[in-house]
Write a protein that holds these residues in place. Sequence first.
Motif, short mmCIF file in Angstrom:
data_model
loop_
_atom_site.label_atom_id
_atom_site.label_comp_id
_atom_site.label_asym_id
_atom_site.label_seq_id
_atom_site.Cartn_x
_atom_site.Cartn_y
_atom_site.Cartn_z
N ARG A 1 0.83 -1.21 0.00
CA ARG A 1 0.00 0.00 0.00
C ARG A 1 0.86 1.26 0.00
N GLU A 2 1.90 1.27 0.82
CA GLU A 2 2.80 2.43 0.87
C GLU A 2 3.50 2.64 -0.47
N ILE B 1 0.96 4.07 -3.05
CA ILE B 1 0.63 5.46 -2.78
C ILE B 1 1.80 6.37 -3.14
N CYS B 2 3.01 5.98 -2.79
CA CYS B 2 4.18 6.79 -3.14
C CYS B 2 4.39 6.86 -4.65
N PHE B 3 4.18 5.74 -5.34
CA PHE B 3 4.32 5.74 -6.80
C PHE B 3 3.28 6.64 -7.45
N LEU B 4 2.03 6.55 -7.00
CA LEU B 4 0.99 7.39 -7.58
C LEU B 4 1.23 8.87 -7.31
N LEU B 5 1.70 9.19 -6.12
CA LEU B 5 2.01 10.57 -5.79
C LEU B 5 3.15 11.09 -6.68
N PHE B 6 4.20 10.28 -6.85
CA PHE B 6 5.30 10.72 -7.70
C PHE B 6 4.87 10.82 -9.16
N ALA B 7 4.02 9.91 -9.63
CA ALA B 7 3.55 9.98 -11.01
C ALA B 7 2.75 11.26 -11.25
N VAL B 8 1.89 11.61 -10.30
CA VAL B 8 1.12 12.85 -10.43
C VAL B 8 2.05 14.06 -10.43
N ASN C 1 -1.84 5.36 8.12
CA ASN C 1 -1.19 4.97 9.36
C ASN C 1 0.09 5.77 9.59
N GLY C 2 0.72 5.55 10.72
CA GLY C 2 1.90 6.32 11.09
C GLY C 2 3.09 6.11 10.17
N SER C 3 3.29 4.89 9.70
CA SER C 3 4.44 4.65 8.83
C SER C 3 4.27 5.32 7.47
N LEU C 4 3.04 5.46 7.01
CA LEU C 4 2.80 6.16 5.75
C LEU C 4 3.01 7.66 5.92
N ILE C 5 2.67 8.19 7.08
CA ILE C 5 2.85 9.61 7.33
C ILE C 5 4.34 9.93 7.43
N ARG C 6 5.09 9.10 8.15
CA ARG C 6 6.52 9.35 8.31
C ARG C 6 7.30 9.06 7.05
N GLY C 7 6.72 8.27 6.16
CA GLY C 7 7.27 8.01 4.85
C GLY C 7 8.49 7.22 4.78
#
Length: 108
Positions: free
Chosen positions: A20-21, A24-31, A102-108
């Motif tokens: 999931r992380e 989400i990171c890939f989609l954010l970078f693609a955008v 969750n917390g790990s997604l926020i802290r990245g």
Amino acid sequence: MEEDDVTITIREQNFHSQVREYIICFLLFAVLYFVSYFIITRYKRKADDHEDEDAIVNRISLYLCTFTLAVSAGAVLLLPFSIVSNEILLSFPKNYYIQWLNGSLIRG
């Protein structure tokens, strides 16, 4: 036997959390990459007729500038996104639609 099932479910949860992380990171970078590409092509000067070598160099430099702008925008937006997402998570801790945050997604 139950202990093995518990370890398998914990491993599955960790795996799904990592996937999931990454998604989400890939989609954010693609955008960010596509927005950066459109910004750069919008303000780029129109080139005259160039040779093939110049066209290749211009295309490579366009892609490198687009990548650099996308990474820079991601770095600039990291702090505001993490602050807003942390506040949303603290405001609505039991909301079904916010559980993926969750917390790990926020802290990245």
